[in-house]
Design an enzyme around this catalytic site. Structure first.
Site, PDB file in Angstrom:
ATOM      1  N   GLU A   1       0.810  -1.233   0.000  1.00 55.26           N
ATOM      2  CA  GLU A   1       0.000   0.000   0.000  1.00 55.26           C
ATOM      3  C   GLU A   1       0.835   1.272   0.000  1.00 55.26           C
ATOM      4  OE1 GLU A   1      -3.943  -1.426   2.412  1.00 55.26           O
ATOM      5  OE2 GLU A   1      -2.185  -0.987   3.620  1.00 55.26           O
TER       6      GLU A   1
HETATM    7  C1  TNX Z   1      -4.459  -3.856   4.680  1.00 51.69           C
HETATM    8  S1  TNX Z   1      -2.889  -6.172   4.265  1.00 51.69           S
HETATM    9  C2  TNX Z   1      -3.195  -3.623   5.171  1.00 51.69           C
HETATM   10  C3  TNX Z   1      -3.031  -3.199   6.560  1.00 51.69           C
HETATM   11  C4  TNX Z   1      -4.337  -3.038   7.268  1.00 51.69           C
HETATM   12  C5  TNX Z   1      -5.258  -4.152   6.879  1.00 51.69           C
HETATM   13  C6  TNX Z   1      -6.553  -4.137   7.617  1.00 51.69           C
HETATM   14  C7  TNX Z   1      -1.809  -5.183   4.119  1.00 51.69           C
HETATM   15  C8  TNX Z   1      -0.578  -5.687   3.585  1.00 51.69           C
HETATM   16  N1  TNX Z   1      -2.040  -3.914   4.495  1.00 51.69           N
HETATM   17  O1  TNX Z   1      -2.296  -2.001   6.591  1.00 51.69           O
HETATM   18  O2  TNX Z   1      -4.113  -3.069   8.640  1.00 51.69           O
HETATM   19  O3  TNX Z   1      -5.509  -4.071   5.496  1.00 51.69           O
HETATM   20  O4  TNX Z   1      -7.304  -5.265   7.311  1.00 51.69           O
END
Ligand code: TNX
Length: 482
Positions: free
Chosen positions: A295
């Site tokens: 992300e």
């Molecule tokens: C996505 S999964 C994220 C996290 C969040 C999560 C909540 C991922 C690699 N990144 O930063 O905590 O969703 O479900």
């Protein structure tokens, strides 16, 4: 009757009759984690001395290391007869996994934290077992809310009976940096001060972290530390603004993701990561270091590639194999042995870059959010959890195939992440873990086809174990109603 074992072993042959352990039952075992663990567990609930066998011993629990190499590192054989128990492994780790099966064959009272009266029976029969996958992980997010050493140990205690072998700790995020790093004191004096929703934050000293690593290692859990970069870094940047291109980076207490980014074009960023990875690697005996990579929504594709080209080699330099979230598949050159952690829901198309990385040898850890994410709500009306991947019921988290999503990929295993945006207390963690965790353990360990009615029956039996252990917060799922 077939015993209620989770995960389901490779082969179980029940025989009529039971063995009853008593005050005079002996325990003979080679020194090691398996013997220490089993002796402590049995003593705690039974109050029996479980001394080594003498010629006068009538019932003996015997652990042996002379199993064939074909059992592998984690396989074991268990034989319960009228004269006793023989648990055989090729390694102490195999004995440790087998000890969890022995534990589940005993009545629920074996989970009692103090001595209790019970009929300590074990059904006669044999079990032959070995895991489907080498990587059977759980992840705890100590960044969004901090969980201290005792909470992490309690979390470990929850996963051990289900034969997990990896503990991934998400140690840094926008809302907090949770591990002390020598030479960068503000990471914890400032960057650990808060959490989602505000203070208190918290952090592990390096001594704390070693204590967790040791507690995990004594239970054959490999700690995989994660320092999430280049996004999810607001806490680090608020502590050391030179790591950021923001004017005056501040601490963050929200839940939105994707706004933070390390300074990609500054040497200081990589000097920082070199130092951090070096210290984290030195603290962690396991072979892996997770660098996040997810992300990075404020980072251009070009900058992301630049960042990964400079950062991936730093992990190798400190002797560790890279683990990263699936987005890192787009990095121009992935190091040999890299493990990518697949987290997008199974309903989405697999990205082209991921196929390409897999074709070039990247291995996959499967954590698809609509199956393996323990932070998603059980149902719409659930008090805790997020729903961005939809609700994840008990059956849904159990009934899936890690091989189905990316055909032809080398899947090393399964991991169940527990993100903590909505979770504040150890009871909150218990609520999200149970009863979903055992199903994910089954997916990760057992090659037997999924069988929901049978699994639901086993889970119903396991609730008595959680009760006996004093776990009060597990989710009373209507999915388990008969
Ligand atoms: C996505 S999964 C994220 C996290 C969040 C999560 C909540 C991922 C690699 N990144 O930063 O905590 O969703 O479900």
């Amino acid at each position: 009757m077939e015993p209620n074992l989770i995960p389901v072993p490779r082969a179980v042959v029940p025989r009529p009759g039971v063995l009853t352990l008593g005050r005079d039952t002996a325990l003979t075992a080679p020194d090691g984690h398996a013997a220490a663990f089993l002796r402590a567990l049995l003593r705690r609930a039974t109050g029996f001395p479980l001394a080594p066998a003498t010629p006068a011993s009538t019932t003996v629990v015997e652990l042996r290391l002379d199993g064939p190499a074909s059992l592998g590192r984690e396989g074991y054989l268990l034989d319960v007869t009228e004269s006793g128990v023989v648990l055989t492994g090729h390694t102490d780790e195999g004995l440790f996994r087998g000890a969890q099966t022995l534990r589940q064959l005993l009545p629920p009272e074996i989970e009692s934290p103090a001595p209790v009266e019970a009929a300590w029976t074990l059904p006669h029969g044999t079990v032959e077992d070995a895991p489907r996958y080498a990587w059977r992980g759980v992840m705890l997010d100590v960044a969004r809310h901090f969980f201290d050493v005792s909470a992490v140990k309690r979390f470990i205690d929850r996963v051990v009976p289900y034969k997990f072998n990896v503990l991934h700790l998400h140690l840094s995020d926008d809302q907090g940096w949770r591990l002390a790093i020598d030479g960068y004191p503000r990471l914890t004096s400032h960057g650990a001060a808060t959490a989602v929703g505000g203070p208190p934050g918290g952090f592990f000293t390096q001594e704390d972290f070693k204590e967790i690593v040791e507690y995990a290692a004594a239970r054959y859990l490999t700690v995989v530390p994660e320092i999430d970069v280049p996004g999810h870094t607001q806490a680090a940047m608020a502590s050391y603004p030179h790591l950021s291109t923001q004017e005056a980076p501040e601490l963050y207490e929200g839940v939105e993701v994707g706004f933070s980014e390390l300074a990609i074009h500054r040497d200081a960023t990589y000097a920082f990561l070199d130092e951090v990875f070096g210290q984290v690697a030195a603290l962690t005996p396991g072979a892996y270091l997770h660098l996040g990579g997810d992300e990075a929504l404020s980072t251009t594709a070009e900058d992301y590639a630049t960042f990964m080209s400079r950062t991936l080699p730093l992990v190798g330099k400190h002797g560790k194999t890279v683990v990263a979230w699936q987005e890192a598949a787009s990095a121009p050159e992935l190091p040999p042995g890299v493990h990518l952690q697949y987290w997008r829901p199974t309903t989405e198309e697999v990205p082209e870059a991921l196929h390409k990385a897999v074709g070039e040898g990247a291995k996959l850890i499967m954590s698809p959010a609509d199956r393996a994410y323990l932070d998603q709500k059980y149902s719409e009306d659930a008090p805790l959890g997020l729903v961005w991947a939809g609700t994840v019921g008990v059956r849904q988290s159990y009934e899936w195939d890690p091989e189905a999503l990316v055909p032809g990929a080398e899947v090393v295993g399964v991991e169940a992440p527990l993100w903590s945006e909505t979770l504040r207390t150890p009871d909150d963690l218990d609520h999200m873990l149970l009863p979903r965790l055992p199903g994910l353990a089954d997916v990760a360990w057992s090659a037997a086809p999924r069988d929901w009615p049978a699994h639901a029956r086993r889970l119903r039996a396991h609730t008595a174990r959680w009760d006996a252990a004093g776990i009060t917060a597990y989710h009373r799922s209507p999915e388990l109603a008969e």
